[in-house]
Scaffold this active site. Structure first.
Site, PDB file in Angstrom:
ATOM      1  N   GLU A  62      -1.062   0.299  -0.940  1.00 33.82           N
ATOM      2  CA  GLU A  62      -0.159   1.451  -0.876  1.00 33.82           C
ATOM      3  C   GLU A  62       0.374   1.667   0.534  1.00 33.82           C
ATOM      4  O   GLU A  62       1.539   2.006   0.730  1.00 33.82           O
ATOM      5  CB  GLU A  62      -0.874   2.732  -1.353  1.00 33.82           C
ATOM      6  N   ARG A 115       4.409   1.292   1.109  1.00 36.35           N
ATOM      7  CA  ARG A 115       5.128   2.535   1.430  1.00 36.35           C
ATOM      8  C   ARG A 115       5.411   2.637   2.932  1.00 36.35           C
ATOM      9  O   ARG A 115       6.529   2.898   3.340  1.00 36.35           O
ATOM     10  CB  ARG A 115       4.324   3.757   0.974  1.00 36.35           C
ATOM     11  N   ASP A 125       1.943  -6.851 -11.474  1.00 33.22           N
ATOM     12  CA  ASP A 125       3.404  -6.767 -11.329  1.00 33.22           C
ATOM     13  C   ASP A 125       3.983  -7.345 -10.035  1.00 33.22           C
ATOM     14  O   ASP A 125       4.719  -8.327 -10.031  1.00 33.22           O
ATOM     15  CB  ASP A 125       3.895  -5.321 -11.550  1.00 33.22           C
TER      16      ASP A 125
HETATM   17  C1  DMJ Z   1       5.461   2.055  -6.623  1.00 35.62           C
HETATM   18  O1  DMJ Z   1       4.574   2.461  -5.659  1.00 35.62           O
HETATM   19  C2  DMJ Z   1       5.730   0.579  -6.551  1.00 35.62           C
HETATM   20  O2  DMJ Z   1       6.896   0.284  -7.252  1.00 35.62           O
HETATM   21  C3  DMJ Z   1       4.608  -0.246  -7.098  1.00 35.62           C
HETATM   22  O3  DMJ Z   1       4.895  -1.615  -7.104  1.00 35.62           O
HETATM   23  C4  DMJ Z   1       4.292   0.188  -8.495  1.00 35.62           C
HETATM   24  N1  DMJ Z   1       4.156   1.590  -8.641  1.00 35.62           N
HETATM   25  C5  DMJ Z   1       4.996   2.516  -7.958  1.00 35.62           C
HETATM   26  C6  DMJ Z   1       6.131   3.106  -8.750  1.00 35.62           C
HETATM   27  O4  DMJ Z   1       5.948   3.240 -10.082  1.00 35.62           O
END
Ligand code: DMJ
Length: 453
Positions: A117, A121, A244
């Site tokens: 995270e 971010r 993902d």
């Molecule tokens: C975001 O922090 C990023 O896109 C991450 O890869 C997946 N989840 C959240 C948004 O849904």
């Protein structure tokens, strides 16, 4: 003979006229009105943040208070929002965010933080801010942060722990997943490009390929792996949570850098995903969950996070499959009031009913529209954006939904709402020159990074 020829000709003209019409249902004026609506929503949410949560990581839009992830704020909302404001031309808001970042941000903190995270971010946001704005202080902060994250990778396998202490380098949680292991590649690579120090890229590439090398004989990976031994702990493969952005970064790093190893790894996984996971139903196409070793279905679950894959496939060139998946994505959104976090697409029932203002479904509309210019994707995106603006509006911002069937709201507005949901909603309707996809790649938090290959 002549009459059937005329009939066929007539049909061809009718079909082509209706196709052209479908591409013209959104006038430039309608697109402008929609993008302005999103800009107003962005200003409203930021105003709430500045009034009630200035300097905190995030705003709680219902109770009107600030909240931090850890004991000290890491300025998550200002960092996540800065490039969205810049792209929207919101100079006042961008300056306010920048002011908060430079006045308050300091990473010399005795705090255990989640590598994934913080990387997507904060490191992604700071690097993007530097490339868009040019203020060297963004880069200085980014490099300081990355150096503090590096101890996480000190393992026999090269795969990182999930948590690292920003001051002491202490580590926590050796059970990790491909997304949290592999989603450093773009940011670390960009830092290498900007500083000339190859360490960052080498470390990130070693980590992601440590996962790739442990793929099964049918080229899939699992959900949980022990980074100290390299042993898989959960062999279920899925497209959403925990996997993902591992897939996403392999393809996008090829775009960012031209690294052929990444392209080959992406292609290997893409083919296996197509073979074992993509599932057609009468409601659209979804990606199911399977065992990484056998390819057999484990659970027919799909959700808000999984929806990103249509966009990634469209970006990578497989527009036809992406379009089919987007039909499934839109079904998931419209079947309930708003999409749920997870639902069973075979039973057509919800497993987790929340909606934390996620961007992925709109993100896929954005890529598909850029690739096809079919106004269908504008219509889908408008429906989703309008639903958010109408149904998630709280007194001081926009709120997550606790249950999409009742539309009960929850007191939370994640910083990714600024970084991603609002940005993709805006870019879908804004002139394409606002963000040229041949010049930028988005990290998974939607921070644009300049392509340099
Ligand atoms: C975001 O922090 C990023 O896109 C991450 O890869 C997946 N989840 C959240 C948004 O849904």
């Amino acid at each position: 003979m002549r009459s059937s020829y005329l009939l066929i000709l007539g049909l061809v003209i009718l079909v082509s006229v209706s196709c052209n019409n479908s591409k013209k249902t959104f006038s430039d004026k309608a697109k402008q009105a929609q993008s302005e609506k999103i800009v107003r929503a962005t200003q409203f949410a930021w105003k709430g943040y500045m009034q009630y949560a200035k300097g905190f990581d995030a705003l709680k839009p219902i109770s009107k208070q600030g909240e931090n992830w850890y004991k000290t704020s890491l300025q998550m909302t200002p960092i996540d929002a800065f490039d969205t404001f810049t792209l929207m031309g919101l100079k006042t808001e961008a300056n306010e965010a920048k002011g908060l970042i430079f006045a308050n941000l300091n990473f010399d903190l005795d705090m255990n933080v989640q590598l994934f995270e913080i990387n997507i971010r904060l490191l992604g946001g700071l690097l993007s801010a530097y490339e868009l704005d040019g203020d060297k202080r963004f880069l200085t902060l980014a490099e300081d942060l990355c150096k503090r994250l590096l101890p996480a990778f000190n393992t026999k396998t090269g795969m990182p722990y999930r948590y690292v202490n920003l001051k002491t380098g202490a580590l926590r949680d050796s059970l990790n997943n491909p997304a949290e292991i592999g989603t450093c590649l773009l940011e670390f690579c960009k830092l290498t490009q900007l500083t000339g120090d190859s360490t960052y890229y080498k470390i990130a590439k070693k980590a992601v390929f440590a996962v790739y090398e442990r793929r099964s004989s049918i080229d899939l990976v699992g959900t949980i792996i022990d980074v100290t031994t390299g042993e898989w702990k959960k062999s279920e493969c899925q497209i959403g949570a925990r996997l993902d952005s591992y897939f996403e970064y392999l393809y996008k790093n090829w775009l960012l850098t031209g690294d052929k190893d990444c392209f080959e790894a992406w292609e290997t996984h893409r083919k296996a995903i197509a073979k074992y996971m993509i599932t057609d139903t009468k409601n659209g196409t979804f990606l199911t969950r399977v065992d990484m070793n056998t390819g057999k279905e484990t659970r027919s679950l799909y959700g808000a996070l999984d929806a990103f894959y249509a966009g990634l496939l469209a970006l990578s060139g497989d527009v036809a499959t992406a379009q089919k998946i987007q039909e499934g994505n839109f079904y998931m959104w419209t079947r309930f009031n708003i999409e749920p976090e997870v639902f069973d697409f075979k039973k057509d029932s919800i497993l987790y009913p929340s909606y934390p203002l996620r961007p992925e479904n709109i993100e896929s509309c954005f890529y598909l529209f850029r690739k096809t210019h079919d106004s269908k994707y504008l219509e889908m995106g408008k429906r989703m954006t309008d639903d958010i603006i109408d149904k998630c509006k709280a007194e001081a911002g926009f709120a997550a939904v606790k249950n999409v069937t009742t539309l009960e709201l929850e007191d939370s507005m994640e910083s990714f709402f600024f970084a991603e949901t609002l940005k993709y909603s805006y870019l879908l309707f804004a002139p394409e020159s606002k963000l040229d996809l041949s010049k930028f790649v988005f990290n998974t938090e939607s921070h644009p990074l300049k392509i340099n290959r």
